[in-house]
Enzyme design. Structure first.
Site, mmCIF file in Angstrom:
data_model
loop_
_atom_site.group_PDB
_atom_site.id
_atom_site.type_symbol
_atom_site.label_atom_id
_atom_site.label_comp_id
_atom_site.label_asym_id
_atom_site.label_seq_id
_atom_site.Cartn_x
_atom_site.Cartn_y
_atom_site.Cartn_z
ATOM 1 N N CYS A 1 4.286 6.697 0.033
ATOM 2 C CA CYS A 1 4.728 7.730 -0.906
ATOM 3 C C CYS A 1 4.554 7.207 -2.328
ATOM 4 O O CYS A 1 5.072 6.139 -2.659
ATOM 5 C CB CYS A 1 6.192 8.084 -0.646
ATOM 6 S SG CYS A 1 6.924 9.153 -1.921
ATOM 7 N N CYS B 1 -0.333 -23.449 -3.886
ATOM 8 C CA CYS B 1 -0.050 -22.047 -4.194
ATOM 9 C C CYS B 1 1.314 -21.893 -4.868
ATOM 10 O O CYS B 1 1.465 -21.116 -5.818
ATOM 11 C CB CYS B 1 -0.104 -21.210 -2.913
ATOM 12 S SG CYS B 1 -1.757 -21.092 -2.182
ATOM 13 N N CYS C 1 -1.316 15.546 -3.965
ATOM 14 C CA CYS C 1 0.040 15.308 -3.471
ATOM 15 C C CYS C 1 0.417 13.834 -3.581
ATOM 16 O O CYS C 1 -0.400 12.994 -3.938
ATOM 17 C CB CYS C 1 0.168 15.792 -2.027
ATOM 18 S SG CYS C 1 -0.710 14.763 -0.830
ATOM 19 N N CYS D 1 -7.438 0.143 1.528
ATOM 20 C CA CYS D 1 -7.269 -0.789 2.652
ATOM 21 C C CYS D 1 -6.735 -0.086 3.894
ATOM 22 O O CYS D 1 -6.645 -0.674 4.961
ATOM 23 C CB CYS D 1 -6.334 -1.933 2.262
ATOM 24 S SG CYS D 1 -4.589 -1.476 2.123
ATOM 25 N N HIS E 1 -7.349 -22.034 -7.696
ATOM 26 C CA HIS E 1 -6.559 -22.904 -8.571
ATOM 27 C C HIS E 1 -6.760 -24.356 -8.138
ATOM 28 O O HIS E 1 -6.114 -24.857 -7.222
ATOM 29 C CB HIS E 1 -5.071 -22.521 -8.524
ATOM 30 C CG HIS E 1 -4.574 -22.148 -7.161
ATOM 31 N ND1 HIS E 1 -4.225 -23.072 -6.197
ATOM 32 C CD2 HIS E 1 -4.384 -20.936 -6.600
ATOM 33 C CE1 HIS E 1 -3.818 -22.458 -5.104
ATOM 34 N NE2 HIS E 1 -3.912 -21.149 -5.311
ATOM 35 N N CYS F 1 -0.244 -1.255 -4.017
ATOM 36 C CA CYS F 1 -0.236 -1.280 -2.555
ATOM 37 C C CYS F 1 0.384 -2.585 -2.078
ATOM 38 O O CYS F 1 -0.003 -3.667 -2.517
ATOM 39 C CB CYS F 1 -1.667 -1.155 -2.028
ATOM 40 S SG CYS F 1 -1.804 -1.311 -0.237
ATOM 41 N N CYS G 1 -23.360 22.960 2.964
ATOM 42 C CA CYS G 1 -22.065 22.785 3.647
ATOM 43 C C CYS G 1 -21.822 21.316 3.991
ATOM 44 O O CYS G 1 -20.707 20.816 3.855
ATOM 45 C CB CYS G 1 -22.017 23.625 4.914
ATOM 46 S SG CYS G 1 -21.883 25.402 4.605
#
Length: 219
Positions: free
Chosen positions: A183, A129, A171, A178, A124, A158, A15
């Site tokens: 949805c 940036c 579902c 994270c 980089h 995400c 279990c």
């Protein structure tokens, strides 16, 4: 019988094994199965009923749960993807020369390669940036291929940590590693365990298997 440390609630090994595996699939920290009990199951005792590979996953879940969502950092190198906290990686990087000259540079605590904590890409050199993003809309060939696969397979990214997520079954309520919930259909955030959109929560093809599919999964 397995006795949970702290509360001493007892369950059979079979279990407990199923309980832990289900919680791992849900992406949550494993707690005592007794109703209302909030004691976490001590990872040191997992070896009594779990394989080493599963125990490693549990350790990852515990670490993920211990770091706030806004503090989580994942190494951008595909062969590593180590999870770190912002303070942890900053402390590890602060004595490095490149980190002293360039505030965005960090050094992974696992693979030891440098990356940009702002861009979430390998470091980089000699570029800001902004310049990097302008000159590298797709930093490498693999990223261009990934974008094509995302569109073809209808994967979701995400918005908190930028990791790609694929719905194989279940579902449409997604919980990224994270901790961010959303949805899968439209990408809208879930708040307080509730949807903020009106999309259906599931479809039959993702929930119900035929008898043949069940036999294949068990085999």
């Amino acid at each position: 019988m397995f006795s949970v440390d702290g509360c001493l609630h007892r369950y059979c090994f079979s279990c407990m094994k199923q309980h832990v595996e289900v919680k791992l699939l849900q992406g949550v920290v494993v707690k005592c199965p007794h109703e209302g009990c909030k004691n976490e199951v001590n990872i040191d005792s997992y070896g009594k009923f779990l394989a080493p590979k599963v125990i490693k996953k549990v350790s990852q879940r515990i670490k993920e749960a211990s770091i706030p969502v806004t503090e989580k950092v994942y190494c951008p190198f595909p062969r590593c993807s180590a999870l770190m906290s912002k303070s942890e990686v900053l402390e590890y990087s602060k004595n490095a020369y490149v980190g002293a000259k360039q505030p965005g540079a960090r050094k992974c605590i696992k693979c030891h390669y440098y990356f940009c904590i702002n861009c979430k890409v390998p470091w980089h050199h000699n570029m800001t940036c902004s310049d990097y993003k302008r000159s590298n809309p797709y930093p490498c060939t693999e990223d261009a291929k990934l974008k094509s696969l995302v569109k073809k397979n209808q994967w979701r990214q995400c918005v908190k940590c930028n990791h790609m997520i694929e719905l194989a079954e279940g579902c449409y309520h997604m919980r990224c590693r994270c901790g961010y919930e959303f949805c899968y259909t439209c990408g809208a955030e879930w708040k307080n365990k509730k949807a903020t959109c009106s999309c259906p929560i599931w479809t039959e093809r993702n929930i119900i298997y035929t008898r043949r599919e069940v036999r294949q999964r068990r085999g």
